[in-house]
Design an enzyme around this catalytic site. Structure first.
Site, PDB file in Angstrom:
ATOM      1  N   ASP A   1     -68.857  17.537 -47.443  1.00  0.00           N
ATOM      2  CA  ASP A   1     -67.560  18.156 -47.709  1.00  0.00           C
ATOM      3  C   ASP A   1     -67.593  18.960 -48.999  1.00  0.00           C
ATOM      4  O   ASP A   1     -67.048  20.056 -49.077  1.00  0.00           O
ATOM      5  CB  ASP A   1     -66.467  17.082 -47.814  1.00  0.00           C
ATOM      6  CG  ASP A   1     -66.137  16.496 -46.450  1.00  0.00           C
ATOM      7  OD1 ASP A   1     -66.585  17.092 -45.438  1.00  0.00           O
ATOM      8  OD2 ASP A   1     -65.468  15.446 -46.394  1.00  0.00           O
TER       9      ASP A   1
ATOM     10  N   GLU B   1     -62.066  19.615 -56.341  1.00  0.00           N
ATOM     11  CA  GLU B   1     -61.559  19.231 -55.031  1.00  0.00           C
ATOM     12  C   GLU B   1     -61.190  17.753 -55.070  1.00  0.00           C
ATOM     13  O   GLU B   1     -61.952  16.919 -55.551  1.00  0.00           O
ATOM     14  CB  GLU B   1     -62.641  19.495 -53.964  1.00  0.00           C
ATOM     15  CG  GLU B   1     -62.352  18.904 -52.597  1.00  0.00           C
ATOM     16  CD  GLU B   1     -61.270  19.691 -51.821  1.00  0.00           C
ATOM     17  OE1 GLU B   1     -60.694  20.629 -52.399  1.00  0.00           O
ATOM     18  OE2 GLU B   1     -61.025  19.332 -50.659  1.00  0.00           O
TER      19      GLU B   1
ATOM     20  N   ASP C   1     -67.986  17.193 -54.897  1.00  0.00           N
ATOM     21  CA  ASP C   1     -68.912  16.096 -54.608  1.00  0.00           C
ATOM     22  C   ASP C   1     -70.250  16.606 -54.095  1.00  0.00           C
ATOM     23  O   ASP C   1     -70.342  17.690 -53.542  1.00  0.00           O
ATOM     24  CB  ASP C   1     -68.313  15.172 -53.536  1.00  0.00           C
ATOM     25  CG  ASP C   1     -67.123  14.396 -54.083  1.00  0.00           C
ATOM     26  OD1 ASP C   1     -67.007  14.316 -55.321  1.00  0.00           O
ATOM     27  OD2 ASP C   1     -66.331  13.886 -53.269  1.00  0.00           O
TER      28      ASP C   1
ATOM     29  N   ASP D   1     -71.767  15.916 -51.480  1.00  0.00           N
ATOM     30  CA  ASP D   1     -71.903  15.535 -50.064  1.00  0.00           C
ATOM     31  C   ASP D   1     -71.536  16.725 -49.176  1.00  0.00           C
ATOM     32  O   ASP D   1     -71.327  17.839 -49.670  1.00  0.00           O
ATOM     33  CB  ASP D   1     -71.036  14.305 -49.745  1.00  0.00           C
ATOM     34  CG  ASP D   1     -69.552  14.602 -49.959  1.00  0.00           C
ATOM     35  OD1 ASP D   1     -69.212  15.786 -50.225  1.00  0.00           O
ATOM     36  OD2 ASP D   1     -68.750  13.666 -49.874  1.00  0.00           O
TER      37      ASP D   1
END
Ligand code: 0RA
Length: 644
Positions: free
Chosen positions: A508, A431, A504, A506
């Site tokens: 998202d 991503e 990631d 996190d």
């Protein structure tokens, strides 16, 4: 305590018994599958299965399972009690035979079938052999009999230790799994709860009380479902939107076969048909499932034609159309189940197929005739699915033709690898463009391909196949992998045997991971089942002291590193670089920490329980908001771990 040399003579049979127990302790895996957490929990199921059998024979309705403070387990039931008299052949108490002679558990005594089965149908003697100690008490004929064993060997005789009322009968077993055998000796309440809940749904006359005494305040769950497998269907559908209020239920009996079916349609696009044979989950399917599927396809088509909802010129509804949104439990109990398939979870008995098919045909037709309102809702749902599938077929044709016209069939942003042998190839699905850039530079282009994602992600839980195929974010994934999806899916066309999601650490990143996993599970399930899907594990920190450098993947490892090195967190010569996203690493760092097969950590995505997996995906991605909020609150720790 009795002196066992005097009381238990070491004759030929006793020596055989000791050798038998020794074999179990030498190769526990052969008897209980493994000595990991799974094997540890399996011990409890073996003991409880015996009580369930007693209940299915009609003599017991209460089972208590207690996790004691020291992780020993107590199981007691109100059945007839294990026979205590002298065993005619072996000339020792039957109760002792049951616990010391391999394969002696459960089956003697004649009438009624051994239904619950267990993994290898081994029973009490195996659990005994693998326990540091075991104590069994039997209440029978107004007396309390007791015997103690250590690592399978009796250390007392069967003794009468008290009296009770004549009509008070039952069996109590307490055992402590041997830490010399098991890698893990701490019980997980939720693993036990899940299986016992399933057992209580499948056997509606029993009550299983599960009690955890390890915390100051004891935790107790009472599992009893009057509604049996209908309640099971309601339970599976609790976070879904059902399209008719009542669960459809019917049962049939013939000779020694008992069949029960419960089913209800929801507005989801997935099929949740689960089979059981003698209370064992048949994840590989089998004759009861085939019989059910054949019958329901025929019944629904016949009804739709008869009521003119399906016109003469229309094609037949397919099996997939008829099962879209269907939740069903097919439970069959029989005398001599044949378990086949790779994991021995596929029912093979041929007679079950014809029996199930004819019973479902007859009973379901009748139910549809008698309930035209429900029938109408069901037919409309299957027709919607039918039309969507037609649309998807056209969409697939269109993409195929388009890619032929565009001469190159691979997506433009794919940086492919040079190796052509798919078993050696990996694809990283990344991503974000910057991370995609680093990955392209950092990779070994001989066997690693990179596909950066862009565009708006679709929630596949809420959309049908035609939308999925046309989605700008997913269609490059489908084309790059080469397998197509849904009906057209073909595993042999897979272009990379490792499909690695790299996102990631996190919120998202976790969102995109979940969406992609949902997509793979719903539309390319064999990829998941065959272990082709992985999650990359980028490091969270880089720790530097002088020339020494360490990449650290989580908080726990960070603490461990400081402890091992005897470093202090206050030490100013140590720097804590925290990676917020993949984009913060340069291509060398990304290669070294996340992509290099020699040094990286990657997580293989495994599905060991389809019911739980469906539950999680439905909750996280489905229609209802409240269960999602509850789920995230309950698992907030997990989510925040991803977030740190
Ligand atoms: C066979 C015969 C009889 C009882 C049992 C098995 C039995 C075994 C277990 C294991 C756990 N709980 C159990 N409850 C009962 C009794 C036969 C008779 O009384 O005639």
């Amino acid at each position: 305590m009795a002196d066992n040399k005097n009381n238990i003579g070491y004759n030929e049979e006793q020596i055989q018994v000791l050798e038998g127990l020794e074999a179990v302790r030498k190769r526990p895996g052969m008897y209980i599958g493994s000595t990991s957490s799974r094997g540890l929990h399996h011990l409890v199921f073996e003991i409880v299965d015996n009580s369930i059998d007693e209940s299915l024979a009609g003599y017991c309705d209460q089972i208590h399972v207690i996790i004691n403070e020291d992780n020993s387990i107590t199981v007691y039931d109100n059945g007839r009690g294990i026979p205590t008299g002298i065993h005619p052949k072996l000339q020792i108490p039957t109760m002792q035979v049951v616990h010391t002679v391999l394969h002696a558990g459960g089956k003697f005594g004649g009438e009624g079938y051994k239904v619950s089965g267990g993994l290898h149908g081994v029973g009490a003697s195996v659990v005994n052999a693998l326990s540091e100690w075991m104590e069994v008490e039997v209440l029978r004929d107004g007396k309390i009999y007791k015997q103690r064993y250590e690592r399978g060997v009796p250390v007392t005789d069967v003794e009468i230790v008290g009296e009770c009322q004549e009509d008070c009968t039952g069996t109590k077993t307490v055992f402590k799994p041997d830490s010399e055998i098991f890698e893990e000796t701490v019980y997980d309440f939720d693993i036990l709860l899940k299986r016992f809940r399933e057992m209580a749904f499948l056997n509606r006359f029993i009550t299983i009380n599960l009690i955890d005494k390890r915390e100051e305040v004891e935790n107790k769950v009472v599992l009893h479902y009057e509604g049996g497998i209908s309640s099971f269907v309601e339970y599976i559908n609790r976070n879904k939107v059902s399209i008719h209020p009542q669960v459809i239920y019917f049962s049939a009996k013939k000779d020694d076969i008992e069949l029960e079916i419960a089913m209800q349609y929801t507005d989801s696009f997935n099929e949740n048909v689960y089979g059981y044979a003698n209370n064992i989950s048949t994840t590989e399917g089998g004759t009861h499932i085939t019989g059910f599927k054949t019958a329901i396809t025929k019944v629904v088509n016949d009804y739709a034609r008869k009521t003119n909802q399906l016109k003469e010129s229309d094609k037949n509804l397919s099996g997939e159309d008829v099962r879209e949104g269907l939740t069903a439990i097919i439970s069959v109990k029989l005398n001599d189940p044949q378990f086949e398939g790779q994991t021995k979870t596929k029912l093979g008995n041929a007679e079950i197929r014809s029996f199930t098919e004819s019973e479902v045909t007859e009973k379901l037709s009748y139910i549809l005739e008698e309930n035209p309102k429900i029938a109408k809702i069901i037919i409309e749902k299957t027709l919607l699915s039918f039309r969507a599938r037609e649309a998807a077929r056209k969409a697939r044709e269109l993409t195929k033709r388009k890619s032929v016209l565009e001469s190159t069939s691979l997506p433009g942003k794919l940086a492919d690898c040079s190796e052509k042998d798919a078993s050696k190839c990996e694809i990283f699905i990344v991503e974000g463009d910057s991370a995609g850039g680093s990955a392209k530079q950092g990779r070994d282009r001989r066997f690693q391909a990179i596909l950066p994602l862009w565009g708006k992600m679709l929630n596949v839980e809420k959309s049908r196949e035609d939308k999925v195929i046309g989605n700008e974010k997913l269609s490059p994934v489908i084309t790059a992998l080469g397998t197509s999806i849904g009906e057209d899916f073909d595993l042999s066309k897979l272009r990379y045997h490792k499909v690695i999601i790299m996102a990631d650490a996190d919120v998202d990143g976790s969102h995109i991971r979940t969406l992609l996993l949902t997509f793979f599970y719903r539309y390319m399930k064999p990829l998941v089942e065959n272990g082709h899907i992985y999650i990359a594990q980028p490091p969270l920190f880089k720790v530097k002291k002088g020339k020494e450098e360490h990449y650290v993947y989580n908080e726990r490892e960070l603490t461990k590193l400081f402890k091992e090195k005897n470093w202090s967190r206050e030490d100013n010569s140590i720097t804590l670089q925290r990676f917020k996203g993949l984009g913060e690493m340069n291509s060398d760092q990304l290669w070294e920490t996340t992509m290099n097969p020699e040094t990286r950590q990657i997580l293989k995505v495994e599905v060991d329980d389809p019911i739980i997996t469906d539950e999680i995906l439905t909750t996280l991605m489905g229609e209802k908001v409240e269960p999602r909020r509850e789920f995230i609150q309950k698992h907030a720790r997990l989510v925040s771990n991803l977030d740190i």
